[in-house]
Design a protein around this motif. Structure first.
Motif, mmCIF file in Angstrom:
data_model
loop_
_atom_site.group_PDB
_atom_site.id
_atom_site.type_symbol
_atom_site.label_atom_id
_atom_site.label_comp_id
_atom_site.label_asym_id
_atom_site.label_seq_id
_atom_site.Cartn_x
_atom_site.Cartn_y
_atom_site.Cartn_z
ATOM 1 N N GLY A 1 0.788 -1.225 0.000
ATOM 2 C CA GLY A 1 0.000 0.000 0.000
ATOM 3 C C GLY A 1 0.816 1.270 0.000
ATOM 4 O O GLY A 1 2.050 1.262 0.022
ATOM 5 N N LEU A 2 0.100 2.390 -0.028
ATOM 6 C CA LEU A 2 0.684 3.727 0.038
ATOM 7 C C LEU A 2 1.700 3.960 -1.074
ATOM 8 O O LEU A 2 2.814 4.437 -0.855
ATOM 9 N N GLY A 3 1.280 3.592 -2.286
ATOM 10 C CA GLY A 3 2.015 3.972 -3.483
ATOM 11 C C GLY A 3 3.003 2.981 -4.029
ATOM 12 O O GLY A 3 3.474 3.140 -5.162
ATOM 13 N N ARG A 4 3.353 1.963 -3.294
ATOM 14 C CA ARG A 4 4.442 1.072 -3.698
ATOM 15 C C ARG A 4 4.247 0.463 -5.081
ATOM 16 O O ARG A 4 5.202 0.308 -5.837
ATOM 17 N N THR A 5 3.027 0.097 -5.452
ATOM 18 C CA THR A 5 2.790 -0.584 -6.732
ATOM 19 C C THR A 5 2.347 0.365 -7.843
ATOM 20 O O THR A 5 1.946 -0.095 -8.912
ATOM 21 N N GLY A 6 2.411 1.663 -7.603
ATOM 22 C CA GLY A 6 1.973 2.623 -8.618
ATOM 23 C C GLY A 6 0.528 3.053 -8.473
ATOM 24 O O GLY A 6 0.019 3.824 -9.281
ATOM 25 N N LYS A 7 -0.147 2.560 -7.455
ATOM 26 C CA LYS A 7 -1.476 3.004 -7.044
ATOM 27 C C LYS A 7 -1.412 3.252 -5.542
ATOM 28 O O LYS A 7 -0.522 2.739 -4.861
ATOM 29 N N LEU A 8 -2.377 4.005 -5.015
ATOM 30 C CA LEU A 8 -2.389 4.200 -3.568
ATOM 31 C C LEU A 8 -2.432 2.851 -2.867
ATOM 32 O O LEU A 8 -1.658 2.587 -1.935
ATOM 33 N N PHE A 9 -3.347 1.971 -3.336
ATOM 34 C CA PHE A 9 -3.419 0.599 -2.849
ATOM 35 C C PHE A 9 -3.343 -0.355 -4.030
ATOM 36 O O PHE A 9 -3.865 -0.068 -5.108
ATOM 37 N N ALA A 10 -2.751 -1.519 -3.800
ATOM 38 C CA ALA A 10 -2.635 -2.505 -4.874
ATOM 39 C C ALA A 10 -3.996 -3.027 -5.312
ATOM 40 O O ALA A 10 -4.156 -3.463 -6.458
ATOM 41 N N GLU A 11 -4.999 -2.974 -4.427
ATOM 42 C CA GLU A 11 -6.349 -3.428 -4.791
ATOM 43 C C GLU A 11 -6.915 -2.641 -5.971
ATOM 44 O O GLU A 11 -7.757 -3.134 -6.720
ATOM 45 N N GLU A 12 -6.443 -1.416 -6.156
ATOM 46 C CA GLU A 12 -6.962 -0.555 -7.226
ATOM 47 C C GLU A 12 -6.625 -1.091 -8.609
ATOM 48 O O GLU A 12 -7.292 -0.727 -9.588
ATOM 49 N N HIS A 13 -5.613 -1.938 -8.720
ATOM 50 C CA HIS A 13 -5.267 -2.501 -10.023
ATOM 51 C C HIS A 13 -6.389 -3.376 -10.571
ATOM 52 O O HIS A 13 -6.469 -3.594 -11.786
ATOM 53 N N GLU A 14 -7.241 -3.897 -9.682
ATOM 54 C CA GLU A 14 -8.385 -4.689 -10.135
ATOM 55 C C GLU A 14 -9.714 -4.000 -9.840
ATOM 56 O O GLU A 14 -10.786 -4.584 -9.999
ATOM 57 N N GLY A 15 -9.653 -2.753 -9.386
ATOM 58 C CA GLY A 15 -10.870 -1.979 -9.197
ATOM 59 C C GLY A 15 -11.783 -2.491 -8.108
ATOM 60 O O GLY A 15 -13.014 -2.412 -8.240
ATOM 61 N N ILE A 16 -11.217 -3.027 -7.033
ATOM 62 C CA ILE A 16 -12.047 -3.548 -5.944
ATOM 63 C C ILE A 16 -11.803 -2.752 -4.667
ATOM 64 O O ILE A 16 -10.862 -1.948 -4.586
ATOM 65 N N GLU A 17 -12.661 -2.983 -3.670
ATOM 66 C CA GLU A 17 -12.467 -2.413 -2.347
ATOM 67 C C GLU A 17 -12.602 -3.513 -1.303
ATOM 68 O O GLU A 17 -13.549 -4.292 -1.341
ATOM 69 N N ALA A 18 -11.654 -3.555 -0.390
ATOM 70 C CA ALA A 18 -11.722 -4.518 0.705
ATOM 71 C C ALA A 18 -12.687 -4.018 1.773
ATOM 72 O O ALA A 18 -13.038 -2.830 1.819
ATOM 73 N N ASP A 19 -13.105 -4.926 2.639
ATOM 74 C CA ASP A 19 -13.892 -4.532 3.807
ATOM 75 C C ASP A 19 -12.985 -3.973 4.892
ATOM 76 O O ASP A 19 -13.359 -3.053 5.614
ATOM 77 N N LEU A 20 -11.797 -4.542 5.000
ATOM 78 C CA LEU A 20 -10.763 -4.017 5.890
ATOM 79 C C LEU A 20 -9.452 -3.972 5.125
ATOM 80 O O LEU A 20 -9.094 -4.931 4.442
ATOM 81 N N THR A 21 -8.751 -2.855 5.224
ATOM 82 C CA THR A 21 -7.443 -2.699 4.605
ATOM 83 C C THR A 21 -6.441 -2.384 5.708
ATOM 84 O O THR A 21 -6.684 -1.503 6.543
ATOM 85 N N LEU A 22 -5.329 -3.096 5.704
ATOM 86 C CA LEU A 22 -4.318 -2.944 6.742
ATOM 87 C C LEU A 22 -3.120 -2.194 6.176
ATOM 88 O O LEU A 22 -2.586 -2.563 5.130
ATOM 89 N N ILE A 23 -2.730 -1.123 6.863
ATOM 90 C CA ILE A 23 -1.586 -0.336 6.417
ATOM 91 C C ILE A 23 -0.629 -0.110 7.577
ATOM 92 O O ILE A 23 -0.995 -0.193 8.745
ATOM 93 N N GLY A 24 0.618 0.151 7.249
ATOM 94 C CA GLY A 24 1.657 0.416 8.242
ATOM 95 C C GLY A 24 2.881 0.905 7.504
ATOM 96 O O GLY A 24 2.780 1.642 6.533
ATOM 97 N N LYS A 25 4.056 0.486 7.922
ATOM 98 C CA LYS A 25 5.311 0.799 7.234
ATOM 99 C C LYS A 25 5.365 2.249 6.763
ATOM 100 O O LYS A 25 5.663 3.150 7.529
#
Length: 399
Positions: free
Chosen positions: A230-254
């Protein structure tokens, strides 16, 4: 003191639970770090994606110093003036409804497990103590007893049992296996969008769209561990965005703190986190004013300085350059954004020797699972710096 002196101190007084490269660092700026003897290196690990914003980003440092001079810790027994704005800004950026702040990534994972289990009992109606969470083989979600209990890495597990029950392990990227594993007691599916520690393993196209649909159809909470992706590492804010989905819970840190301070968070829809009541979960340091001020600055520079777009563009350059390397012992080159990997065939004799040779050339990276090198520089890396890195990497990985 020389590097050997510092290493000797670690060997004499420290536990032997790490095997770092033989370099002792004392300073960092952007994509560069310097050892205690003054040698300069490009950091292509980013503290496992914790310093996406680059080492010692001046704006995050300024926010940390200013807050440290005013108030650092109140505990959650009292409110502080940084927590509410942190919640609001993080929800606005991510489209989340609720936030629960913690410190480490593993704490965020443990928090999600607790919340989803309780949601399963109170909302879904699963019988008490029967909740099941599905996870994937080769996962990496942390080092606590519960988490290593559903790891398939023998090094992580051996000698640490007995383990927490309630988890089913299926192959990563195998939708049929997920379908088969679901029962009326399934409350969650915990999964990484890309398995980072496993060696940047990317699932088949369309996998997560199918996952989202089946979780919705079966009233299962989809928990995406975006602590590394997450937070930009894969070229999107979240990697889930590459498939256009939203999780029920997203875990971030680092990278939530830009490497300055341990900060993590569970992002959720209102339904799941609303089951937690006062006294049922918490952390003395979670949501402290220093952490919140640092995280607010880290998120701000991530977006305002176009680091996410740069991760996509620089990552494409980096991946293309790695794919040009000619070596029959390379099994595969893969990646997304600035999360990249080169996997060697077993007969190559392991990846660490390549990492050691790269260190001598002024580039730091680290092997994972013996045969894989991961390249994940800070998201501030420029096209020119990518070119420099490839000039160092190509001759060595061609050997």
């Amino acid at each position: 003191m020389r590097q050997s002196d510092y290493m000797a101190l670690e060997e004499e007084f420290g536990a032997k639970n790490y095997k770092p490269l033989e370099v002792v660092l004392e300073r960092g700026e952007g994509v560069w770090v310097w050892d205690v003897e003054g040698k300069k290196y490009m950091d292509c690990l980013s503290a496992y994606s914790a310093v996406n914003q680059g080492h010692c980003h001046p704006k995050i440092k300024k926010a940390m110093i200013e807050q440290a001079e005013k108030l650092t810790l109140t505990s959650r027994a009292f409110r502080n003036d940084q927590l509410g704005p942190f919640y609001k800004e993080l929800c606005a950026l991510t489209g989340s409804h609720k936030v629960l702040p913690m410190n480490s990534g593993a704490e965020a994972v443990e928090t999600a497990i607790k919340a989803v289990r309780k949601w399963g009992y109170l909302v879904k109606g699963v019988p008490e103590d029967r909740a099941e969470i599905i996870v994937c083989a080769d996962n990496f979600h942390g080092r606590t007893i519960t988490i290593v209990g559903f790891s398939t890495d023998p090094v992580s597990r051996k000698g640490f049992g007995p383990f927490t029950p309630g988890f089913k392990i299926i192959p990563f990227g195998d939708f049929a296996a997920l379908e088969k594993a679901i029962t009326p007691n399934t409350v969650g599916f915990l999964v990484e969008p890309i398995q980072g520690e496993a060696g940047v393993i990317i699932p088949p196209a369309g996998y997560f769209k199918n996952v989202r649909e089946i979780c919705t159809a079966n009233n299962i909470s989809l928990i995406l561990d975006e602590i590394q992706t997450g937070l930009g590492r894969t070229g999107k804010l979240f990697a889930e965005e590459h498939e256009g989905i939203e999780a029920d819970l997203t875990l971030i840190g680092k990278a939530l703190s830009g490497g300055f301070y341990p900060v993590s968070a569970v992002l959720s829809n209102s339904e799941v986190l609303s089951v937690l009541k006062p006294g049922e979960h918490g952390s003395t340091f979670g949501g402290n004013p220093l952490a919140c001020a640092v995280a607010r600055a880290a998120l701000k520079v991530l977006t305002e300085e176009n680091m996410i777009d740069n991760a996509r563009n620089s990552g494409a350059l980096f991946l293309a350059g790695l794919q040009e390397i000619k070596n029959d012992k390379i099994k595969e080159v893969r990646g997304r954004g600035l999360l990249l990997a080169v996997e060697f065939k077993p007969e190559a004799g392991g990846a660490r020797l390549y990492c050691e040779k790269l260190k001598e050339q002024g580039l730091l990276c680290k092997e994972t699972h013996n045969n894989i090198i991961r390249f994940a520089p800070p998201l501030v890396i420029t096209a020119e710096q990518v070119g420099w890195a490839l000039k160092m990497i190509k001759p060595i990985l061609s050997q």
